[in-house]
Every structure is written in structure tokens, then in C-alpha cells.
Write a protein that holds these residues in place. Structure first.
Motif, PDB file in Angstrom:
ATOM      1  N   ARG A 194       0.804  -1.219   0.000  1.00  0.00           N
ATOM      2  CA  ARG A 194       0.000   0.000   0.000  1.00  0.00           C
ATOM      3  C   ARG A 194       0.836   1.268   0.000  1.00  0.00           C
ATOM      4  O   ARG A 194       0.296   2.373  -0.054  1.00  0.00           O
ATOM      5  N   SER A 195       2.150   1.117   0.093  1.00  0.00           N
ATOM      6  CA  SER A 195       3.011   2.299   0.231  1.00  0.00           C
ATOM      7  C   SER A 195       3.267   2.962  -1.122  1.00  0.00           C
ATOM      8  O   SER A 195       2.818   2.494  -2.160  1.00  0.00           O
ATOM      9  N   LEU A 199       2.847   1.106  -4.842  1.00  0.00           N
ATOM     10  CA  LEU A 199       2.043   1.611  -5.963  1.00  0.00           C
ATOM     11  C   LEU A 199       2.904   1.741  -7.214  1.00  0.00           C
ATOM     12  O   LEU A 199       2.515   1.323  -8.309  1.00  0.00           O
ATOM     13  N   LEU A 325      -9.439  -4.755  -5.295  1.00  0.00           N
ATOM     14  CA  LEU A 325      -8.479  -3.700  -5.564  1.00  0.00           C
ATOM     15  C   LEU A 325      -7.857  -3.119  -4.315  1.00  0.00           C
ATOM     16  O   LEU A 325      -6.779  -2.554  -4.353  1.00  0.00           O
ATOM     17  N   HIS A 326      -8.541  -3.231  -3.197  1.00  0.00           N
ATOM     18  CA  HIS A 326      -7.970  -2.602  -2.012  1.00  0.00           C
ATOM     19  C   HIS A 326      -7.359  -3.613  -1.064  1.00  0.00           C
ATOM     20  O   HIS A 326      -7.041  -3.304   0.055  1.00  0.00           O
TER      21      HIS A 326
END
Lengths: 327, 249
Positions: A194-195, A199, A325-326
């Protein structure tokens, strides 16, 4: 479809409940199997950073696994024989302390990953696979001919290394130690995904041109992923050697590189818990099918074929559908 | 006259016997939309690739804000101020619209080496991405996966990602391609407002859009610029009419 976090939760519970049961039922072999699954999972989690997020198909990750193993073997050998380890300009004493061994394994495999990565990432596709394979084999043959540390026979470390406050010779304690490490690495991995770096790296796998167009260098991102990946697999190698109290060139073999790749694909490439599920299923199959027939790998092969043909997301993909996606 | 924002000087590129760029000198001035038109195979895409750094010219020079960028790679040119959109959308299809825009903001920040804090919680990056998405009218779609966007929306997202870079010059490769009348009209309005922010080098096939938007037009035929001028000059140019527009244009 099942939510991915439920699968993950079930896996974590399984990895706690089964060894606890084995402890109560006095089945130390089951605990050893679970430890093996956890360590292989850690090695595969390492590979998954390069393969799953970075899209780097490395067939040379056994190099890092073996480096971790030999770091443990060499440091412990010098500790148990009370001989200094000569490093040319200076010499150091061996050690039986796991934290020191882990740190050395992580640093050295990260360094080697940086060198291998910097050279291999000039290529892509099948050439990348081949060059990483070649590096892995280089280490394999080096280990085979390295007489001081057992050569082709490998070497035994008679007493498992120590961790402050634990008796690592008790199977459940060593298992718990490995499980905590796996949990820690998975947590760091989840943060990484998630960082900022996560990404950018994920985009570098999907569309490198886009990443360049926003002013970032996809190769540097991939190299960093390769280094992190190698460091984690190196740590797993040190644990694996401690589990068996034995290191041998087999840890460097390309078959092992293939094996951890199988774990990742089996569980689900790019999924956080994919490598963990893959390792658990693999060890279970190895144990149960292996008890029925010597040719159990044929059945593993068939299962893998079915997964690759019909469930591109691995078992987790099969259970949970396309990637949320999350997640 | 002030120095152009972007210019190519005597740019040449050959592929074997084919001359894709033949001594091309064009410039992009502050506040304008400069359209590059030409028949298929005229070398428009080759020109863009050289300007953006995907291809090295055999000869000639590319200057951005007075600085020679001919030897720089794509990423360095983006950092120097080029904001590009692609003919075939180059977006991270597995990511959301917001993630794609945040990637742009992340690139502009030049600091991708964060491993701990969630990137989507970074207020500065998020604000920048949201502003760009708002500008192109994709506010509603922020959480949608990129793969779920319509063709036209992907075009808008391409522009949004370029916007997050806050570039000094936009390079747009056929942004109208494949858009219907409605989408084309919408994007035309959007680009019209962008030129005040940074000039646009626009490669485009859609002549309605070109004539509506362009301040100047360059016509490329067989790798050579046969004419550059204001819209009315180009419309009136006999050579251009023969080579490209057709007699009745």
C-alpha cells in the motif's frame, strides 16, 4: 466467493491450531512439518515480492535461500569448533545466536541480490529467467566444490542455534519463532503493497512506459524489489538450515528455485497470503500423497497444471475470485 | 520574441531506407496549441517518441525550456516538464482511477521510496490527484477500477495523469482517437482550457478538433514538415490541400 481476508484468517488459525493440537497429542513430527511449511512460506513470500508485485520471474532464488543457509552453517560451524572465521583482512568469531545469524543472512543475501539484480535486470522475459537461473547454478557449483564447508556432502550443525529466552530445541518453540517471523514479514509486506513504493512497483509491472512517463525509473523500482525479495528468502534459508541442522548445496539447486515458484503460483501470485497457502498445501500434499506413493510429484504436477490452466489466480484466486483492488 | 517552451532543431531519424523524420524543426510557444497533422505513416508518432525520449534521433536537437534534453531518457524528460498522453491508453488497468492519478502525483514528487505509510493516505499526493481528476470530470469515478472505464473516460484519465505532473508542456498523441462526437466535444473543451496552463503539442487526426483548437498547425508528410502556420494559412495552402486535406477542405 469467499472474502480473501477470511481465507487469510483461516490460514493463520490453522497454523496456530494444528501445531497446538500436535503439542497436546504429543505429535512432534506434525510440528516439524508445520515448521517446514512456515519456513517454505517465508521463502515464497520473499519470491512473491519480486514475482507477484514486480513481475520478475526469477528462477534463481535458491541462491538467496542457500546463502542464508550457508551463513547459518558457517557461523555455527566456527562457533562449535571454536575456530575464527577468516575474512582476509580480519577474522571474526562464529556465533550460535539466531538474531546475529539472521541479520548476517539478510544483509548478505540483499547484497548478492543487488549484484544479481543489477546485472539481470538489463534483460527481460525468458532471458531474465535464464540469467537468474545461471546465477543460481553458479552458487550451487561453488558450494559443491567448497571443501572447507562440506562440499557436495554439506555439513551438519549438531545443536540448533539459540534465541534469547527460548529453548529452540523444543519443536513448538522453534515453530512459534518461525511463525512470528513469518507474521512480521507478512505485515511489512502488506504495508509495502500500500506504500508509495508498492504503488509505483505495481505500476512498473503493469505499464513500465507509464511509470517512465511520470518521471520514475521502473528498473530502479524493480531492483529494489529484487533486493527486498532476496533478503526475505535469505532469512528463510537461515531458518531452514536451523530446522534441519544441516546445510548442503541442495539449498542452492535450481529445483528449489522452481519449488518456491510452484508455491507462489499454487497459492496465488501477487496475493499476500498466496505463498503461505501454497506452502501449506505443498507440505500437506508431500506428506499425505508421499505416504501413498513415491511418485506423489506426478499428482502435484497435475494439480499445478490444472491451477495454471483453469485458475490463473491460484487457489486463492479460485476461492476469492479476481483480486480485490484494495486488498 | 520569447524563447519557445519546446523546440526541435533539424531532427532526423531513419529506419533503414525509410526516413521517418527529415530535418524537422518545430516549436511550441507559451499559451498555444500547436497541432501536428499528416497522413498515416507521415512520422507523427516517431516524432513524439523522439520528443518524449523513447527514441533517439540520428541527428538534431530537442530543447525544453532552453535546455538541451536530446540525451535525456523518458523519465528525466518527464521530470524536466513534459506531460504526455498516449494514443493507446497506457494506464495501470488493475488499479483504480485514483491510484492511477496518485501515481502521477507520486512521480511528480520524485519520492517513490516510501515503504511504510499508505500512499493513498498521503494528503498532498491525494489532493493533487483529486484536483486533476476533478479538472477532467472524473470525480465520480475515483474508486472505479481503471479497466471499468469507457474508452472516453480513459482518455480523460490520461489527461488527468499528465495534469498531476504540472508539466511545462503537454504532448498529446491522438487524444480524440476512437471518441464519439460527444466525447470528442467534451475533450476539445477540456484541452481548450489547458493551453493557458501549459502549451500543447497535439498530434491529431480529427480535423474538426484540430481546426477548433489549434493556434498553429504543422503538416507532416513523409517525415518532412511541408508547412507551418495559422489555421487559415494552412487551410489555404495549396500544397497541404493536395497532400492531405483534399481539394474540398
Amino acid at each position: 466467493m469467499i472474502a480473501e481476508r477470511h481465507v487469510n484468517l483461516a490460514l493463520v488459525l490453522g497454523l496456530i491450531v494444528v501445531p497446538s493440537w500436535a503439542l497436546a497429542a504429543d505429535e512432534p513430527f506434525t510440528i516439524t512439518l508445520a515448521t517446514r511449511a512456515v519456513i517454505l512460506a517465508l521463502a515464497a513470500v520473499g519470491l512473491n515480492i519480486a514475482l507477484g508485485i514486480g513481475g520478475l520471474v526469477s528462477l534463481g532464488h535458491a541462491a538467496f535461500f542457500g546463502i542464508g543457509g550457508y551463513v547459518m552453517g558457517i557461523l555455527a560451524y566456527h562457533a562449535q569448533t571454536f575456530t575464527p572465521l577468516d575474512l582476509g583482512a580480519f577474522s571474526i568469531a562464529g556465533t550460535k545466536a539466531m538474531p546475529v545469524i539472521w541479520l548476517a543472512a539478510i544483509v548478505l543475501s540483499a547484497f548478492v541480490a543487488a549484484v544479481i539484480g543489477a546485472l539481470s535486470l538489463r534483460t527481460s522475459g525468458v532471458y531474465f529467467i535464464m540469467i537468474t537461473l545461471a546465477f543460481g547454478q553458479m552458487f550451487y557449483y561453488f558450494a559443491v566444490s567448497w571443501r572447507s564447508y562440506g562440499g557436495a556432502d554439506g555439513m551438519s550443525i549438531y545443536v540448533r542455534n539459540s534465541f534469547p529466552g527460548l529453548d529452540t530445541l523444543v519443536p513448538i518453540q522453534f515453530f512459534a519463532l518461525c511463525l512470528v517471523l513469518l507474521g512480521l514479514v507478512l505485515y511489512l509486506n502488506a504495508r509495502l503493497v500500500r506504500s508509495r513504493f508498492g504503488l509505483a512497483l505495481d505500476a512498473a509491472r503493469q505499464v513500465p512506459l507509464r511509470v517512465r512517463t511520470v518521471g520514475l525509473d521502473p528498473l530502479r523500482l524493480k531492483l529494489a524489489a529484487f533486493v527486498l525479495s532476496g533478503a526475505v528468502t535469505g532469512l528463510a534459508g537461515a531458518l531452514y538450515a536451523d530446522l534441519n541442522r544441516f546445510v548442503s548445496p541442495a539449498m542452492f539447486s535450481w529445483q528449489f528455485s522452481g519449488e518456491i515458484m510452484v508455491l507462489v503460483i499454487l497459492g496465488g501470485t501477487g496475493r499476500l497470503f498466496g505463498p503461505v497457502l501454497g506452502a501449506v498445501v505443498f507440505v500437506a500434499l508431500e506428506h499425505f500423497l508421499g505416504g501413498l506413493t513415491d511418485f506423489w510429484q506426478i499428482y502435484l504436477g497435475i494439480i499445478l497444471l490444472l491451477i495454471v490452466l483453469f485458475a490463473r489466480g491460484g487457489i486463492i484466486g479460485l476461492l476469492c475470485g479476481k483480486r480485490g483492488l484494495h486488498d | 520574441m520569447t524563447e519557445p517552451v519546446l523546440e526541435t532543431r533539424n531532427l532526423s531519424k531513419r529506419f533503414g531506407a525509410l526516413t521517418a523524420s527529415d530535418d524537422i524543426s518545430i516549436d511550441l510557444r507559451a499559451g498555444e496549441i500547436h497541432a501536428v497533422i499528416g497522413p498515416n505513416g507521415a512520422g507523427k508518432t516517431t516524432l513524439i517518441h523522439q520528443i518524449c525520449g523513447e527514441l533517439r534521433p540520428d541527428a538534431g536537437e530537442i530543447r525544453l525550456l532552453g535546455q538541451d534534453v536530446t540525451r535525456l531518457g523518458t523519465a528525466a524528460r518527464a521530470r524536466a516538464g513534459l506531460g504526455r498522453t498516449f494514443q493507446v491508453s497506457a494506464l495501470a488497468m488493475e488499479d483504480t482511477v485514483l491510484q492511477n492519478a496518485v501515481l502521477g502525483a507520486l512521480g511528480a514528487s520524485g519520492r517513490p521510496w516510501g515503504f511504510w505509510r499508505p500512499v493513498l493516505n498521503d494528503r498532498a499526493l491525494r489532493t493533487r490527484a483529486q484536483e486533476a481528476l476533478h479538472r477532467v470530470g472524473l470525480d465520480e469515478m475515483m474508486a472505479a477500477p481503471c479497466a471499468a472505464l469507457s474508452h472516453g473516460q480513459r482518455r480523460q484519465l490520461e489527461v488527468a495523469v499528465a495534469l498531476t505532473l504540472q508539466p511545462r508542456a503537454f504532448i498529446m498523441d491522438e487524444p480524440m482517437a476512437g471518441l464519439g462526437t460527444e466525447g470528442s466535444k467534451r475533450l476539445t473543451g477540456l484541452l481548450d482550457g489547458l493551453r493557458a496552463q501549459a502549451p500543447i503539442l497535439l498530434v491529431e487526426h480529427d480535423m474538426d478538433a484540430v481546426f477548433a483548437l489549434a493556434d498553429r498547425i504543422s503538416v507532416l508528410v513523409y517525415g518532412r514538415v511541408i508547412a507551418t502556420g495559422r489555421v487559415d494559412e494552412i487551410r489555404a495552402n495549396p500544397e497541404v490541400r493536395q497532400a492531405y486535406l483534399g481539394e474540398d477542405a
